[in-house]
Design a protein around this motif. Structure first.
Motif, short mmCIF file in Angstrom:
data_model
loop_
_atom_site.label_atom_id
_atom_site.label_comp_id
_atom_site.label_asym_id
_atom_site.label_seq_id
_atom_site.Cartn_x
_atom_site.Cartn_y
_atom_site.Cartn_z
N PRO A 109 -32.59 0.53 2.92
CA PRO A 109 -32.39 1.87 2.37
C PRO A 109 -31.97 1.82 0.91
CG PRO A 109 -31.24 1.63 4.46
CD PRO A 109 -31.69 0.26 4.05
N GLU B 199 -14.81 -12.59 3.21
CA GLU B 199 -13.81 -12.45 2.16
C GLU B 199 -12.70 -11.46 2.54
OE1 GLU B 199 -14.34 -11.56 -2.53
OE2 GLU B 199 -15.59 -13.08 -1.59
N ASP C 105 -29.62 3.34 -0.60
CA ASP C 105 -28.17 3.29 -0.84
C ASP C 105 -27.52 2.11 -0.13
OD1 ASP C 105 -28.81 4.37 1.59
OD2 ASP C 105 -27.12 5.74 1.65
N ILE D 237 -35.52 6.65 2.19
CA ILE D 237 -36.12 6.10 0.97
C ILE D 237 -35.82 4.62 0.97
CG2 ILE D 237 -36.11 6.12 -1.55
CD1 ILE D 237 -35.15 8.99 -1.41
N ARG E 269 -5.18 -2.28 7.58
CA ARG E 269 -5.74 -1.78 6.32
C ARG E 269 -4.92 -2.29 5.13
NH1 ARG E 269 -10.30 -0.21 5.41
NH2 ARG E 269 -9.52 1.01 3.69
N MET E 270 -3.63 -2.48 5.34
CA MET E 270 -2.78 -2.93 4.24
C MET E 270 -2.94 -4.43 3.98
SD MET E 270 0.80 -0.87 4.80
CE MET E 270 1.67 -1.95 3.64
N ASP F 231 -26.11 -0.51 -1.26
CA ASP F 231 -24.83 -0.96 -1.83
C ASP F 231 -23.65 -0.33 -1.09
OD1 ASP F 231 -25.85 -2.22 -4.67
OD2 ASP F 231 -26.97 -0.43 -4.14
N LEU G 61 0.80 -1.22 0.00
CA LEU G 61 0.00 0.00 0.00
C LEU G 61 0.84 1.27 0.00
CD1 LEU G 61 -3.34 -0.33 1.84
CD2 LEU G 61 -2.62 -1.08 -0.40
N ARG H 199 -20.50 9.26 6.52
CA ARG H 199 -19.30 8.55 6.08
C ARG H 199 -17.98 9.26 6.37
NH1 ARG H 199 -19.57 6.94 0.26
NH2 ARG H 199 -18.53 5.07 0.90
N PRO H 200 -17.77 9.74 7.61
CA PRO H 200 -16.46 10.31 7.93
C PRO H 200 -15.49 9.16 8.20
CG PRO H 200 -17.92 10.45 9.82
CD PRO H 200 -18.67 9.72 8.76
N LEU H 201 -14.34 9.15 7.48
CA LEU H 201 -13.43 8.01 7.59
C LEU H 201 -12.84 7.83 8.97
CD1 LEU H 201 -11.52 7.23 4.36
CD2 LEU H 201 -13.84 6.76 5.05
N ASP H 202 -12.71 8.93 9.75
CA ASP H 202 -12.13 8.75 11.08
C ASP H 202 -13.11 8.01 12.00
OD1 ASP H 202 -13.75 10.92 10.93
OD2 ASP H 202 -12.51 12.24 12.15
N VAL I 100 -5.38 -6.37 3.57
CA VAL I 100 -6.30 -6.78 2.51
C VAL I 100 -6.38 -5.72 1.41
CG1 VAL I 100 -7.70 -8.39 3.80
CG2 VAL I 100 -8.14 -5.96 4.00
N ALA I 101 -5.31 -4.92 1.32
CA ALA I 101 -5.25 -3.86 0.28
C ALA I 101 -6.46 -2.96 0.34
CB ALA I 101 -5.07 -4.45 -1.10
N ASP J 40 -19.31 -0.23 3.11
CA ASP J 40 -18.68 0.44 4.25
C ASP J 40 -18.68 -0.48 5.48
OD1 ASP J 40 -18.32 2.68 2.73
OD2 ASP J 40 -19.92 3.85 3.66
#
Lengths: 307, 307, 307, 307
Positions: free
Chosen positions: D272, D117, D274, C269, D303-304, D276, B69, D67-70, D306-307, D281
């Motif tokens: 919902p 997976e 969304d 929704i 995090r690395m 997908d 990465l 969806r804040p990554l922190d 599984v790429a 996430d």
């Protein structure tokens, strides 16, 4: 040519040993399809040709590249007919387990899981709700065990665990194959009652999926979907050798082959650019053929089973 | 070697014409990455090498195969730096259109649409809700025009229709390329300010996406994802010729090459078996690099932009 | 009930205004399908019912939930017949552009792009290789313009850019709709010659895709695939009101509705759990119906066109 | 309210029985996350609340919608910490099997297979190539057994078959849950050492995946991804009843509820729009949390993996 070239197709192995005793070949034709039925009859022949004793049927449909839907139907029917011939002794109330081998996240390796998903399953009804059925229906179930690198479990351990509970009378295993000729990709399929056996070089007999290891008949259906880039190179060298008389100098030839392959090509396994479409079409054709062979229904009815 | 061998990579074209005047090459290094910057400076050189006048930067990261990465990050940053150098004259309030070329249903051809989807777009905010922004932000938008066989419309007609409405100051076009060396697949990317021009043999000048045809600078970013099976064969023959002295007999060599290719390989375009993973990784790397170049943000912030 | 409840279906809007003048409704039947043809004839009626002047045909096939393939065929044929009636004045050599609206990365929003991909395109042949055709063939092309949030470009800007180059004589637009009744999802489709017009509340007339804005007839085909969770709540309250006589106390009812919705449901929704299968089936049905209407071919031939 | 309303979340069941003896609740906080730890301690309480004896930890992160990554990182770490607390007695050389339950072809049901997976597997190395490792590494493997309707085999038969071969010391099972509150979808996850047990109404004890049935500790991790449309309706009625005093008339209320639900909503299970993105996430967050808990590594290293 050196006989260390690996191929999953008995037909290709046969081409490398055209005169071998203990191997019988029969040719047949259907509209758009050439059928080859090869019987490997003796241990000696099996060893020489690198395949287990058994019958290997190859269906070759070169026009499949143009995707004519009537050839899809003919190929499914041909597969069904060859399967029916192999499982003619199967009892009406037998349980069949369809095992889709391969990694569903790698497109050319995803044929098995895709077919497993399209096979019409009935075991949960025949087993738990038999009264819901109008009459006797073949008991069919499926599994896609995944691959070692993703699960950390040997594929055959998973299959064995499932079979010990399901106790099938027949296993049909689906797998992607490697071909020696790129042209065979997407136009050929092989059916064999010899099951799937690991290459002799691997030396891991536990990995086999066949009658010896599982105690029930195993029919393997495979489609060549990848080709080693090195075989393209080897084929080229081989042809050059024939044309130039260079084949007398075999040692040098081998050195050259190794040099070209390691420098330029590495261990690259390649697949056609349109592999997504090929896998989609082929999994459809295989599932239809298997459904046709296992259930007493017409092609149109079979097509409706899985929408 | 014959100069009729097609490659999308200027670096490979250069290798076939190492002594050509009018071409200047500069090498550079970053951790894990070899950078080659080739300038095609004259019309004569352009014609000979089969590439338009312009700068072609190749980033080569062989270790990418192991998917570390930190190399992903370094490659995105290298791409960003090369892009920034090319677009240093771009105004703060310029509008950038990122065009993802290719067919999203064919995995090795889906890189462009995948990148277009990952690029962070702001034009709808800068245009319609500028007050919602804390300060000046680059106006970025994207399009994935599809391919002729799926839409019935020439790709460039669609791009032209969009640009007439969006009026971008810069176009960045993403495309999958064909390489002459299988080893380059998934480890190399090319950035050029020459845009995308159809091969001279095609004779269809409308199909180009460059400054001449669109009136604004066009930067093209490409990744080699397919290789013609015939190039593997040609490479093999070429090496044999060198080794055996057979290259003196060029006519016969060409005949052999044609024979091998047409018999055994056909017009097959191949791609590595694990193309799904490669496209996923590469589209990530390209989108991160483009986002880094267009927005004033750190790598970690960029990663968060598109989750 | 308050008439501020939004629905994309004219049939549902009609149900809320059953006595409205200027609206004519006709019912029809086909095997497994109820057909409703609503004509909104006056500006007054259009304003009241919240729909443009035009014809709205609804095909309702409740048994579709069980996925019987013969109903798939019947529905495609019904769609084709309604389309043919709407485009009976279309010239043989007219060019048709099929526009698939929506975001392909959000499953319930991906119907449009999916249909666009399945429509059989011919324009690249009729335009550039007319001699390759046996006789006159309808010129058809397609586009999937993406959505504002992903591209940064208003959908209609992209469509306009494409139409200026393609110059179609007819546009067929495909879109996912919102229904007021969850039961309608996956069993209903609406065809209208009024095109697609933004809701009156949006106040953005540029966003419309209809004859007024594009200068050529626009037929819109939509399938309800989502429902606002708040409509489930509102329906519940409405029924309770009817049953309890509470509707006399309308103000309090509205307050309650707002409270329930904001506390428990928000702006959610929702879509059925098996939306993947529904979109796959519906895009197949729509594409088959459109192909049937545009080309002079049988259902079986149409099915073969796109494999 | 009637206690026949089903929920997979202990926290929601607890809300319906706030005064119940034998249930202990503890609250905790982390940045952006509310933690609830509920212990069901007695058989009586278990029966009343409809959950097995055990600890149920709920992590609630309402801001996840943005969806804040922190917050992704914080949630993975919180999951890891709760898991570590539950498996503190697990030996260094124990084998862990991660089972991803659900149907990968139905998006809201595909969380389990997706996590399976992404979990980093090591068992094939610890088992067959221990010398390749620098030191002792946790032995982890995974399985995605599929669902009855697709395979014809009961999920638990497949899991049992695998565990008999793998002989894990701990099973971690991942599953999609149904929530009573739509707002909880995509923002909540539950971890329990009680495993997965079928609802009392189902009466099929074989279907459980817990310490009693498998002989080893089973930790279940679930995320609410669907909601029964009927619960939205029931919630609405319940609130109306509270507001209007109608709850005194319980029989009539139930009749109304049944009427609304059967007429307007049916047995619809909704998710919902969304979904997908939510599944993508959430599977990332869960896999990271599990990998963090099982391996001695930092978040960045995980995090690395599984790429």
């Amino acid at each position: 040519m050196p006989n260390n070239i690996y191929t999953d197709l008995a037909m290709e192995a046969r081409e490398l040993h055209p005169e071998l005793r203990g191997v019988v070949e029969e040719k047949d034709e259907r509209p758009g399809i050439t059928i080859s039925r090869i019987k490997v009859e003796t241990e000696e022949a099996a060893k020489e040709i690198g395949k287990q004793i058994g019958t290997y049927v190859t269906l070759d449909a070169p026009d499949l590249l143009c995707r004519p839907l009537d050839l899809f139907e003919e190929l499914s029917k041909a597969l069904s007919d060859e399967l029916k011939a192999m499982l003619k002794d199967l009892k009406k109330d037998a349980t069949v387990l369809v095992v889709g081998l391969g990694n569903r996240s790698i497109t050319p390796d995803s044929l098995g899981p895709a077919v497993a998903e399209l096979v019409y399953v009935t075991r949960h009804i025949t087993e738990f709700l038999p009264d819901a059925l109008p009459g006797p229906v073949r008991s069919v179930c499926s599994a896609a065990p995944g691959v070692l690198g993703v699960t950390g479990i040997e594929t055959m351990e998973v299959v064995r665990g499932i079979t010990e509970h399901v106790k099938p009378d027949l296993i049909i295993a689906i797998d992607s194959l490697a071909s020696r000729r790129a042209a065979r990709i997407s136009t050929t399929l092989q059916i064999t009652d010899a099951g799937i056996s690991p290459g002799s070089g691997v030396g891991n007999t536990r990995a086999g999926l066949n009658k010896d290891t599982f105690g029930v008949p195993v029919i393997a259906i495979g489609v060549p979907l990848v080709v080693y880039a090195s075989t393209i190179s080897q084929d080229t060298i081989s042809l050059i050798a024939d044309e130039t008389g260079l084949h007398r100098d075999e040692e040098r030839l081998k050195e050259l082959a190794e040099k070209v392959i390691s420098e330029k090509i590495g261990t690259l396994i390649v697949t056609p650019k349109d592999i997504d479409t090929i896998v989609k079409d082929m999994s459809r054709i295989l599932a239809d053929g298997i459904n046709l062979a296992l259930f007493d229904a017409s092609y149109d009815e079979i097509r409706m089973l899985v929408a």
